[in-house]
Design an enzyme around this catalytic site. Sequence first.
Site, PDB file in Angstrom:
ATOM      1  N   HIS A  40      11.186  48.996 -29.104  1.00 18.54           N
ATOM      2  CA  HIS A  40      11.633  50.280 -28.568  1.00 18.54           C
ATOM      3  C   HIS A  40      12.832  50.093 -27.645  1.00 18.54           C
ATOM      4  O   HIS A  40      13.112  48.992 -27.189  1.00 18.54           O
ATOM      5  CB  HIS A  40      10.495  51.030 -27.857  1.00 18.54           C
ATOM      6  CG  HIS A  40      10.004  50.389 -26.599  1.00 18.54           C
ATOM      7  ND1 HIS A  40       9.212  49.270 -26.591  1.00 18.54           N
ATOM      8  CD2 HIS A  40      10.209  50.717 -25.306  1.00 18.54           C
ATOM      9  CE1 HIS A  40       8.927  48.935 -25.342  1.00 18.54           C
ATOM     10  NE2 HIS A  40       9.527  49.801 -24.537  1.00 18.54           N
TER      11      HIS A  40
ATOM     12  N   TYR B 198       9.713  50.887 -13.789  1.00 21.24           N
ATOM     13  CA  TYR B 198       9.154  50.723 -15.130  1.00 21.24           C
ATOM     14  C   TYR B 198      10.088  49.888 -15.996  1.00 21.24           C
ATOM     15  O   TYR B 198       9.669  48.950 -16.673  1.00 21.24           O
ATOM     16  CB  TYR B 198       8.914  52.089 -15.771  1.00 21.24           C
ATOM     17  CG  TYR B 198       8.657  52.030 -17.254  1.00 21.24           C
ATOM     18  CD1 TYR B 198       7.387  51.763 -17.746  1.00 21.24           C
ATOM     19  CD2 TYR B 198       9.688  52.218 -18.168  1.00 21.24           C
ATOM     20  CE1 TYR B 198       7.147  51.693 -19.102  1.00 21.24           C
ATOM     21  CE2 TYR B 198       9.458  52.152 -19.526  1.00 21.24           C
ATOM     22  CZ  TYR B 198       8.189  51.894 -19.983  1.00 21.24           C
ATOM     23  OH  TYR B 198       7.962  51.817 -21.334  1.00 21.24           O
TER      24      TYR B 198
END
Length: 117
Positions: free
Chosen positions: A48, A110
């Site tokens: 991703h 993140y």
Amino acid sequence: MVYHIIWCPKRRRKVLVGPVRDRLEQIIGGGAAENGWEIIRLAIQPDHVPLFIRAHPNTLPSDIPRRLKGRSSHLLREAFAHLLKLPSLWTRSCLLSTAGNVSQAIIQRYLERHSKT
């Protein structure tokens, strides 16, 4: 406006490694520069692409992933024959959210945690 965008290769294949990853990073950087967008953080993973980007408020949010995915699919499939085996490089969907000051820090953490670079 600041956006958090994530998109994946078709069937979540782990194809974004090595020279493919490096070339994708160049393509995304070039596409962002062409459109006047500022990449805050790009942390390409094997399956991703998480992107934290700043764009002008007049830019349609959906244009950012559409342009980056279209351009990168064309150029990557042209350069790497093994990507032609996939019916398409990217899925049709993506996550697209705006980020304010509070969530910007959360998204940055993140991306740093998931970055392998």
